[in-house]
Design a protein around this motif. Sequence first.
Motif, short mmCIF file in Angstrom:
data_model
loop_
_atom_site.label_atom_id
_atom_site.label_comp_id
_atom_site.label_asym_id
_atom_site.label_seq_id
_atom_site.Cartn_x
_atom_site.Cartn_y
_atom_site.Cartn_z
N MET A 101 0.83 -1.13 -0.03
CA MET A 101 -0.02 0.07 0.20
C MET A 101 0.85 1.20 0.03
O MET A 101 0.66 2.30 -0.75
N ASP A 102 2.00 1.29 0.56
CA ASP A 102 2.84 2.43 0.80
C ASP A 102 3.31 2.48 -0.62
O ASP A 102 3.64 3.80 -1.07
N GLU A 103 3.69 1.51 -1.15
CA GLU A 103 4.11 1.65 -2.74
C GLU A 103 3.21 2.40 -3.68
O GLU A 103 3.53 3.12 -4.57
N TRP A 104 2.12 1.82 -3.50
CA TRP A 104 0.77 2.38 -4.38
C TRP A 104 0.55 3.82 -3.99
O TRP A 104 0.53 4.42 -4.97
N THR A 105 0.83 4.09 -2.77
CA THR A 105 0.38 5.42 -2.22
C THR A 105 1.29 6.44 -2.96
O THR A 105 1.10 7.63 -3.18
N GLU A 106 2.57 5.92 -3.15
CA GLU A 106 3.81 7.00 -4.02
C GLU A 106 3.62 7.33 -5.15
O GLU A 106 4.20 8.15 -5.87
N ASP A 107 2.56 6.22 -5.86
CA ASP A 107 2.19 6.67 -7.35
C ASP A 107 1.29 7.96 -7.54
O ASP A 107 0.27 7.78 -7.27
N GLU A 108 1.81 8.93 -8.07
CA GLU A 108 1.35 10.05 -8.20
C GLU A 108 0.04 9.95 -9.13
O GLU A 108 -0.95 10.51 -9.07
N VAL A 109 0.08 9.09 -9.96
CA VAL A 109 -1.01 8.85 -10.98
C VAL A 109 -2.37 8.45 -10.64
O VAL A 109 -3.10 8.20 -11.10
N MET A 110 -1.67 7.59 -9.11
CA MET A 110 -3.22 6.92 -8.49
C MET A 110 -3.65 5.75 -9.57
O MET A 110 -4.94 5.83 -9.69
N ASP A 111 -2.64 5.02 -10.10
CA ASP A 111 -3.30 3.87 -11.06
C ASP A 111 -3.84 2.70 -10.16
O ASP A 111 -3.19 1.63 -9.77
N THR A 112 -5.27 2.82 -9.81
CA THR A 112 -5.81 1.81 -8.98
C THR A 112 -5.90 0.33 -9.50
O THR A 112 -5.79 -0.37 -8.74
N ALA A 113 -5.68 0.46 -10.88
CA ALA A 113 -5.67 -0.89 -11.49
C ALA A 113 -4.64 -1.64 -11.21
O ALA A 113 -4.65 -3.06 -11.23
N GLY A 114 -3.41 -1.26 -10.90
CA GLY A 114 -1.97 -1.64 -10.58
C GLY A 114 -1.92 -2.29 -9.14
O GLY A 114 -1.19 -2.76 -8.75
N LEU A 115 -3.01 -2.03 -8.09
CA LEU A 115 -2.83 -2.25 -6.71
C LEU A 115 -2.72 -3.97 -6.61
O LEU A 115 -1.76 -4.28 -5.74
N SER A 116 -3.50 -4.49 -7.12
CA SER A 116 -3.48 -6.08 -7.06
C SER A 116 -2.18 -6.53 -7.63
O SER A 116 -1.57 -7.28 -6.85
N ARG A 117 -1.67 -6.01 -8.72
CA ARG A 117 -0.38 -6.31 -9.12
C ARG A 117 0.76 -6.20 -8.11
O ARG A 117 1.61 -6.96 -8.05
N ILE A 118 0.84 -5.01 -7.59
CA ILE A 118 1.63 -4.70 -6.72
C ILE A 118 1.56 -5.68 -5.49
O ILE A 118 2.62 -6.18 -4.76
N VAL A 119 0.38 -5.84 -4.84
CA VAL A 119 0.11 -6.90 -3.69
C VAL A 119 0.62 -8.10 -4.06
O VAL A 119 1.41 -8.83 -3.50
N GLU A 120 0.60 -8.76 -5.27
CA GLU A 120 1.01 -9.86 -5.54
C GLU A 120 2.64 -10.19 -6.05
O GLU A 120 3.24 -11.19 -5.47
N ALA A 121 3.09 -8.93 -6.41
CA ALA A 121 4.68 -9.02 -6.43
C ALA A 121 5.31 -8.98 -5.11
O ALA A 121 6.30 -9.60 -4.96
N ALA A 122 4.66 -8.29 -4.16
CA ALA A 122 4.99 -7.98 -2.64
C ALA A 122 5.27 -9.57 -2.23
O ALA A 122 6.21 -9.76 -1.30
N TRP A 123 4.26 -9.97 -2.31
CA TRP A 123 4.08 -11.65 -1.77
C TRP A 123 4.91 -12.41 -2.44
O TRP A 123 5.72 -13.30 -1.85
N ASP A 124 5.38 -12.18 -3.85
CA ASP A 124 6.38 -13.01 -4.31
C ASP A 124 7.77 -12.85 -3.86
O ASP A 124 8.62 -13.78 -3.67
N ASP A 125 7.98 -11.43 -3.48
CA ASP A 125 9.32 -11.35 -2.85
C ASP A 125 9.24 -11.36 -1.16
O ASP A 125 10.56 -12.24 -1.05
N MET A 126 8.25 -11.79 -0.64
CA MET A 126 7.99 -12.23 0.60
C MET A 126 8.41 -13.84 0.75
O MET A 126 9.20 -14.39 1.45
N ALA A 127 7.72 -14.39 -0.33
CA ALA A 127 8.10 -15.72 -0.38
C ALA A 127 9.72 -16.31 -0.50
O ALA A 127 10.11 -17.11 -0.02
#
Length: 232
Positions: A191-217
């Motif tokens: 969510m912090d990464e998403w918040t930094e996006d000044e374009v506010m591309d809400t469609a990319g939120l799920s992608r960011i979350v999944e990428a974060a989980w991949d990194d955590m794995a």
Amino acid sequence: MPYCAGPRRGRRNVRDTAGAATGLRERKKERTREALVDAAQELFLRKGYDATTIDEIVAAVEVSRRTFFRYFAGKEEVALARAMEFEQLFLSALATRPADEAPLTALRRAGTEVLSEFGDEPADGAGHEFLRMRRLIEGTPVLLAASLRNAIELERRMAAEIARREGLTPELDRRPALLVTLYHSVMRVAMDEWTEDEVMDTAGLSRIVEAAWDDMATLLADRWTAGELRRD
């Protein structure tokens, strides 16, 4: 028998009418509550939280202060209303996940289900509003403190639900609490990464979350990649 049939039908009609009236009242109350939240958020985002008064909120909806306090304890509660609705949606989604799902899978899929409610909204949709309110909350000390208190309570309820699903006693088994803390850590970073996006591309939120989980794995598997792991 015809005599008996008449009164039974009449009583049923009375109940149906009463039920319809109750349903109408509940819908009216819900519309009033939604109007108050919408008006409050519009004012908070335009004027700032501290500069907005309850009198201005009720004037925008054309209701009394007494009506406002039927729904909310004060400005703080109405400001956090959408976030609390989001949290309740998540808890409901988690409670209805299949019983045979692993705990972490249930958490992730419940989160994905709720994010899909606004993840594909256009830039001026629900996701955009959620993001702007998140920034307002983080920039307002009294709201940030209240939000953190709510987050602690949410984690407690999530851990209790995971414990229930797994047949555990949360007071005796720390694993549900650890898992929920892990989940919230990943979501907070995303969510912090998403918040930094000044374009506010809400469609990319799920992608960011999944990428974060991949990194955590990779981190949980103790596979720290040499060099800097850049965001996609």
